[in-house]
Every structure is written in C-alpha cells, then in structure tokens.
Motif scaffolding. Sequence first.
Motif, PDB file in Angstrom:
ATOM      1  N   VAL A  87     -23.248  99.169 120.139  1.00 25.46           N
ATOM      2  CA  VAL A  87     -22.029 100.390 120.435  1.00 25.46           C
ATOM      3  C   VAL A  87     -22.201 101.454 119.302  1.00 25.46           C
ATOM      4  CG1 VAL A  87     -19.597  99.724 120.511  1.00 25.46           C
ATOM      5  CG2 VAL A  87     -21.092  99.291 121.654  1.00 25.46           C
ATOM      6  N   CYS A 123     -24.836 101.629 125.724  1.00 26.55           N
ATOM      7  CA  CYS A 123     -23.404 101.807 125.233  1.00 26.55           C
ATOM      8  C   CYS A 123     -22.734 102.618 123.468  1.00 26.55           C
ATOM      9  CB  CYS A 123     -23.297  99.811 125.331  1.00 26.55           C
ATOM     10  SG  CYS A 123     -23.465  98.813 126.615  1.00 26.55           S
ATOM     11  N   ARG A 125     -22.313 104.287 121.775  1.00 29.76           N
ATOM     12  CA  ARG A 125     -21.524 104.973 120.736  1.00 29.76           C
ATOM     13  C   ARG A 125     -20.820 105.852 119.386  1.00 29.76           C
ATOM     14  NH1 ARG A 125     -17.190 105.704 125.047  1.00 29.76           N
ATOM     15  NH2 ARG A 125     -17.127 103.941 126.389  1.00 29.76           N
ATOM     16  N   GLN A 167     -23.368 107.357 126.385  1.00 30.77           N
ATOM     17  CA  GLN A 167     -22.111 107.182 125.696  1.00 30.77           C
ATOM     18  C   GLN A 167     -21.440 107.779 124.943  1.00 30.77           C
ATOM     19  OE1 GLN A 167     -19.888 105.759 128.017  1.00 30.77           O
ATOM     20  NE2 GLN A 167     -20.852 105.642 129.382  1.00 30.77           N
ATOM     21  N   GLU A 169     -20.665 109.506 121.085  1.00 35.16           N
ATOM     22  CA  GLU A 169     -19.643 109.676 121.412  1.00 35.16           C
ATOM     23  C   GLU A 169     -19.751 110.761 119.877  1.00 35.16           C
ATOM     24  OE1 GLU A 169     -15.752 108.127 121.734  1.00 35.16           O
ATOM     25  OE2 GLU A 169     -16.693 107.916 124.312  1.00 35.16           O
ATOM     26  N   GLN A 191     -21.500 116.384 125.402  1.00 33.82           N
ATOM     27  CA  GLN A 191     -20.440 114.860 125.080  1.00 33.82           C
ATOM     28  C   GLN A 191     -19.765 114.712 124.519  1.00 33.82           C
ATOM     29  OE1 GLN A 191     -22.661 112.478 127.414  1.00 33.82           O
ATOM     30  NE2 GLN A 191     -22.716 110.820 125.629  1.00 33.82           N
TER      31      GLN A 191
END
Length: 358
Positions: A87, A123, A125, A167, A169, A191
């Motif tokens: 993550v 996954c 981020r 995903q 960010e 994104q």
Amino acid sequence: DSFGLFALDDLINVRMPYLKTLTVVAQGALKLGFHGHAQRLRHLTMHTVAHALDYSEPSGSSNDETNCSLQTHVLLSVPRVHAESLVLLDIGPIAPTNIWGPFFGTNEASNVPDLNTLPNFLCLRKLRLVFGVQALRSEDRHMHRASKHRNSPGPETSVGIYPLFPQLESLTVEQYPYNILLFLENFPRGQLLHLKLYKCLHHFYELSLCVFSRLQSACIDIPEAPHASKEQDEETWISRTFGVSTLRSLSLRASAAHQVDLPSTYQLHCLQNLDLSIGMRSVEVEKLLVELKHLRSLRVTITEVLSKTHEYLSRSIRPKKYTKSKYTRVLSTTLEQLTICLVDLAASRQRRALAKTA
C-alpha cells in the motif's frame, strides 16, 4: 543468540513471510542480507543517510556535503516483495536502473505469487522514489550524460513493460537523473491526487501539471533553467501551473537570487494553501490576497530592497476595497495564517554596481 552472528538479518528473514510493515533507516550504505520473500508486506520504507532525518519531505538543503552524501550512499539490498500487497512504498536513494527488480507479481495461471512474474502494484496508494546520481553503474554513466542532450528516459523503459498502478494517489520523485517528463508518463497521471518533485532537472520545463487532471496538492522544486533567460522560463512554467484549477495546496520552491513576476490571471479557484518560496515583489502579495478567494494559509518570499518593502507592507496589507469597473474587490477574508520571508537585494545590487564600474 539462537540467530547466530547476524541476528538482525536472521530475524528479518525468519519473519519476512509474515511482516506487514518494514521500516529500515540507516546512516551509511545499507548492507542487510535479505533471503526471505515478503508476501504480506503492506508498508515498506528503506532509506539511508540524510533521508533518515525526515523521510516524509524533501530536505531542501543546498549544502554540498549533504547533497554528496545523498548521492553516494545507496541501498545495496532490498528484499523480494510481492508487489500486489503493498500500500505504501518509500525507498532510496536508488539507481534508476532496474527499479522494480526486487518486486514480483502473481502467476495468472496458478493465481499464486511467483518470483518470475512481472509486478503490478494493484493496492499501492503512496509511492516515493529517491534516486542517487552516483548510484549509476559505470556503464550507465555515458547514457546519463547523453540523456542531458537527447529525449531519453533512461534505461528503465528499454524493456517496454512497466508495472500498473491502478490505485496510486500520491507520487514523490526526487533527483531523477533522466527525462522526468517521460518518466512520469509511466504512472497514471489522470488519477494522482498528490505530486512532489524535487531536483528533477532534465526536461523539467517541458512538464505541465495540467495533465494531472485530478491533482489536489503539488510540491515542486523548480530547478534553475539551463538557458540565459532563467526568469522568463520560470515565469512561463509558473504561469502554466497557476492554471491548474483542481489544486487545493501548492508549494513552489526556487532560487531567491532573482525576482519572478507572477501571472496576470489565476485559475486556482479551490486553492486553500499556498507556499511560494521564490523571489517575488511585495506588490504581488496584495494581488494574491485579492484573487485567491478561499486562501487560508499563505507563505511568500519577498526579494527587494527591504527599506522599500517595509514601507509598502505597512500601508498595503490591511483590509480595504478596490473598485474595478462596477465590481468591488476586497482582500481575502478567509486567510488564517500569513508568513512573509524578506530577502534584502540591496547588498547584491551594490555588488553588481561596483562590478560594472570596476
């Protein structure tokens, strides 16, 4: 004692398949021997030297000794990690060759982690990559020098296959030694919500933040322009950035050795936090407070002869109305924090005048 002579290495390797978070911060080159494979790791942070002091923000230091240490001390080993479980990934300084070598993916046929399968960070981020120029192998240095003059992204895209980041960010890139414009094309720019760029010199002025269509915050270190018209190049780039209407927080850093004029029009309708660590005139502060309706925090660096600046600020930074056409314009009513850093140009102007008359 049961782990033998290299207790730390053994402990990490024994627990590697079960670890969910691994943070290793070292002063000097990192020489841990990783043998296990991490299949459940969610957070991986590995840094050396000055990055150990604060690995959440770029140091911003211009000290030559610090910069040298950032470039010469590199990660010598990174554990093999199943990319799909991560993550957060925060590593560096690393070489720009084989960035994704330590990571592996899932075999589509068997649906199990496979060391020979290319990674996809399904996954992930938050990603931070810190590069060290001195980490380049000797055979890569010729390519590094050539990339300053050619439209080359460096060796990492030569395979033609790049991981997926569905995903992602938040992206931070520091000291990337090749074409930063092409490097960023490997990530889902449409994104990304948060972007930080620090000391990414090559082809920087070709970069436009407008392609990051959902960008909410940006922290950008503006390198010195390679041409004689440094101020003009900086002003053009800043003008494009002031057209990114989705931004809520913006931080720009550049040399305060000269003054930069801000653009005449702003599209920063949602901006709440603004940090301009660039050389600017005191009159620009008033304009910012008029144009940015939702601004809550403002930090600026003013480069002028201080005697003139003090006189201007004492009479200008106070609530008052301006009439333009039939509309009434007022200074910001939302501002909660204001920081003004003053840099006196009087001494440098005197030195330039003496040099001209000598």
